[in-house]
Structure formats: structure tokens, C-alpha cells
Design an enzyme around this catalytic site. Structure first.
Site, PDB file in Angstrom:
ATOM      1  N   ASP A  86      54.265  17.227  38.811  1.00 52.10           N
ATOM      2  CA  ASP A  86      53.464  18.304  38.235  1.00 52.10           C
ATOM      3  C   ASP A  86      53.057  19.205  39.391  1.00 52.10           C
ATOM      4  OD1 ASP A  86      51.883  19.840  36.497  1.00 52.10           O
ATOM      5  OD2 ASP A  86      50.127  18.578  36.787  1.00 52.10           O
ATOM      6  N   SER A  87      52.593  20.399  39.056  1.00 50.15           N
ATOM      7  CA  SER A  87      52.070  21.274  40.098  1.00 50.15           C
ATOM      8  C   SER A  87      50.804  20.673  40.711  1.00 50.15           C
ATOM      9  CB  SER A  87      51.740  22.640  39.505  1.00 50.15           C
ATOM     10  OG  SER A  87      50.864  22.471  38.401  1.00 50.15           O
ATOM     11  N   CYS A  97      54.960  18.997  33.771  1.00 54.86           N
ATOM     12  CA  CYS A  97      54.310  20.290  33.984  1.00 54.86           C
ATOM     13  C   CYS A  97      54.983  21.270  33.038  1.00 54.86           C
ATOM     14  CB  CYS A  97      54.505  20.737  35.428  1.00 54.86           C
ATOM     15  SG  CYS A  97      53.960  22.419  35.774  1.00 54.86           S
ATOM     16  N   GLU A 156      39.692  22.015  36.844  1.00 46.71           N
ATOM     17  CA  GLU A 156      39.670  21.682  38.277  1.00 46.71           C
ATOM     18  C   GLU A 156      38.234  21.551  38.780  1.00 46.71           C
ATOM     19  OE1 GLU A 156      42.593  22.128  40.702  1.00 46.71           O
ATOM     20  OE2 GLU A 156      43.697  21.653  38.881  1.00 46.71           O
ATOM     21  N   CYS A 199      49.912  22.739  28.478  1.00 45.35           N
ATOM     22  CA  CYS A 199      49.599  22.708  29.908  1.00 45.35           C
ATOM     23  C   CYS A 199      48.997  21.339  30.176  1.00 45.35           C
ATOM     24  CB  CYS A 199      48.592  23.806  30.257  1.00 45.35           C
ATOM     25  SG  CYS A 199      47.935  23.666  31.928  1.00 45.35           S
ATOM     26  N   HIS A 230      46.839  20.304  32.115  1.00 49.09           N
ATOM     27  CA  HIS A 230      45.395  20.217  32.319  1.00 49.09           C
ATOM     28  C   HIS A 230      44.634  20.156  30.992  1.00 49.09           C
ATOM     29  CE1 HIS A 230      46.201  21.296  36.451  1.00 49.09           C
ATOM     30  NE2 HIS A 230      44.908  21.348  36.736  1.00 49.09           N
TER      31      HIS A 230
HETATM   32  N1  DGL Z   1      50.577  21.904  35.413  1.00 55.97           N
HETATM   33  C1  DGL Z   1      50.619  23.254  34.947  1.00 55.97           C
HETATM   34  C2  DGL Z   1      51.227  23.276  33.536  1.00 55.97           C
HETATM   35  O1  DGL Z   1      51.333  22.263  32.859  1.00 55.97           O
HETATM   36  C3  DGL Z   1      49.267  23.906  34.937  1.00 55.97           C
HETATM   37  C4  DGL Z   1      48.675  24.147  36.274  1.00 55.97           C
HETATM   38  C5  DGL Z   1      49.364  25.256  37.056  1.00 55.97           C
HETATM   39  O2  DGL Z   1      49.174  26.439  36.734  1.00 55.97           O
HETATM   40  O3  DGL Z   1      50.065  24.939  37.984  1.00 55.97           O
HETATM   41  O4  DGL Z   1      51.606  24.318  33.086  1.00 55.97           O
END
Ligand code: DGL
Length: 281
Positions: free
Chosen positions: A28-29, A91, A170, A202, A204
């Protein structure tokens, strides 16, 4: 003394590597993909996992397709170098922009979050009016809308970028007044449109699920982590059993670790991570 012929040596090597576990690679990011890792560990207790959160370069959701593809390739290469037998893109932004590129580049199965999420969504909707929420980059890609239309062309899709959700999570502001106001601001329109089911597009957003549900009790919210875990289970080449129960491992790498990671503890609670390490790509 018996000499070791090259053939018997090779046979022993093959036998030895057959019992070696190769991990499933997840990325993931940032940290949100740990919600997917949690489900994966629950569903596949015999598998080893390696997770990479690209925290140094987060957010992907505000970046261009070209950059998200480049970052995703670099992360996937890291996982492959660590002998991953499968890649899970936990992600949405990376799935939207880079799933096809990674499939092309690597010969291990690549599973993204979008298709499994869409499958769950189609099972849940009653009135065929669907909401998709995600980062700006995911919504701009229209990847969810395309995936939904491929499977059910008659559904009405209402897509909405919710860029403030990621920083709120966050910050650990899960149910503050300001968070509720932002939820109202983003989702009222979907409510007016009589959307009945929303996919949390997403990684998050599942952390905001309870708060969103409290603000809009009649929405059905789809958190695709469970569906993704099932898709991985269906595609995985299972690891040899015979290890002691509970002997499987999960290692989490992050490209940057800071003391600002308010939600890291919540995400890791009860997950039994063997190692948390900072790494470079
Ligand atoms: N993990 C990213 C997603 O699922 C969200 C966070 C980001 O913008 O990197 O889209």
C-alpha cells in the site's frame, strides 16, 4: 563413502525448496493496507506475508498516473526480490493505475482491490444506485466505474473524491466533530441521490466506517478487505503445511517510520506482526 552425484544433489535441493515457504507480498502507499493484511492473515493462517507501506512517498492519491505506476513497479520489485509468490495491491490508487502494468511485468499472480470490491458491491445493492468514494486519483481514473459497468451496465454509479479523509485518519481523528462535518459535506449528495451502497474505495476509509455509518445509517458500506482476502485465497499456490500451527510469519516494512503515525498502533493491534522495519526501495 557414497559420493554425491550432481543428480542426487539437485534432487535434494528440489526437495528442500519444496518445503520452503514463499511469502505473499502485500503493498500500500502507507498503512491503510494493513486492514487487508489483517484479513489475509485471518483467512490464510498457514501463509507467510511481507508487507510494504510506502510511507515515505504517501499520498499516492494526489499523484499522476505515471508516478503511481512508477512507484508501484518499484514496490512490486522489492516484493519480488523478497521472493513473493503473489502480489496483493492493497491500495486503491495503485490498483486503479498500475494493476495492468504489474500483471504485464511479473509472472506471479497480481490481485488488486477493485474487482473484489465490485463483486461485493453487486451482491449488496438493492436499488442499483451505487456510490464510489476514493482519493482524487482513484476517482479520476474511473477504474471503479469501468469495473462496475463491465459487470452490470445498468447500475447507476455516483463517484465522489473525498481527499480530506486520508489526513483525518492519519491524524487519528476518527470520530471528531470536524470529521463528522467532513463526512456530511462529502456524502450528503450521495444520500440525496438515494444511493444505497457505497464502496470504500481507499484503504484508509475502513477506519472511518463506524463514523460514516453513524452519520448515514441507511448506507450499506463495502469494505473490500474481506473480498480481497478471499480472492487471494482462491488464487494462491498454498504453502506446504506441516509447520507448527502459528509458525507463519508477517513482516512489515515501511519506507519511513516517524513518531507521527497515530493510527499505526490501532492498525497493528492484535495482528501479531513478527517484525516492523524501515527500508529503502
Ligand atoms: N492507500 C491509498 C488508497 O487506497 C490512499 C492513501 C494515498 O493517497 O496514498 O487509495
Amino acid at each position: 563413502m557414497r559420493s554425491t552425484t550432481p543428480l542426487s544433489w539437485a534432487r535434494r535441493l528440489v526437495e528442500a525448496t519444496a518445503t520452503l515457504k514463499r511469502p505473499i507480498g502485500v503493498f500500500d502507499s502507507g498503512l491503510g493496507g494493513l486492514t487487508v493484511l489483517r484479513e489475509l492473515r485471518r483467512l490464510l493462517p498457514n501463509e507467510d506475508f511481507i508487507y510494504l507501506g510506502d510511507t515515505a512517498r504517501l499520498p499516492y492519491g494526489a499523484k499522476s498516473r505515471r508516478i503511481v505506476q512508477r512507484y508501484s513497479m518499484e514496490v512490486a520489485e522489492f516484493l519480488i526480490q523478497h521472493n513473493a509468490k503473489q502480489i496483493v495491491i492493497a491500495c486503491n490508487t495503485a490498483t486503479a493505475h498500475a494493476e495492468a502494468v504489474l500483471r504485464e511485468a511479473f509472472d506471479v499472480p497480481v490481485i488488486g482491490v477493485i474487482e473484489p470490491g465490485v463483486r461485493a458491491l453487486l451482491q449488496q445493492t438493492r436499488n442499483g444506485r451505487i456510490g464510489v468514494i476514493g482519493t482524487r486519483s482513484t476517482i479520476k481514473s474511473a477504474a471503479y466505474t469501468a469495473a462496475i459497468k463491465r459487470q452490470a451496465p445498468d447500475l447507476q454509479v455516483f463517484a465522489r473524491a473525498c481527499p480530506l479523509f486520508v489526513p483525518l485518519v492519519e491524524e487519528g481523528w476518527i470520530d471528531k466533530r470536524i470529521t463528522r462535518l467532513v463526512i456530511q459535506e462529502y456524502l450528503s449528495e450521495l444520500h440525496r441521490e438515494e444511493v444505497d451502497t457505497i464502496v470504500l474505495g481507499c484503504t484508509h476509509y475502513p477506519l472511518l466506517k463506524t463514523t460514516i455509518q453513524q452519520e448515514f445509517p441507511d448506507f450499506t458500506l463495502i469494505d473490500s478487505s474481506f473480498e480481497v482476502a478471499r480472492a487471494v485465497q482462491a488464487a494462491v499456490d498454498p504453502s506446504p503445511t506441516g509447520d507448527k500451527p502459528g509458525a507463519s510469519q508477517a513482516v512489515v516494512y515501511l519506507t519511513d517510520i516517524t513518531d507521527q503515525m497515530n493510527h499505526l498502533e490501532t492498525l497493528l493491534t492484535g495482528m501479531n506482526i513478527d517484525r516492523l522495519e524501515e527500508t529503502r526501495l
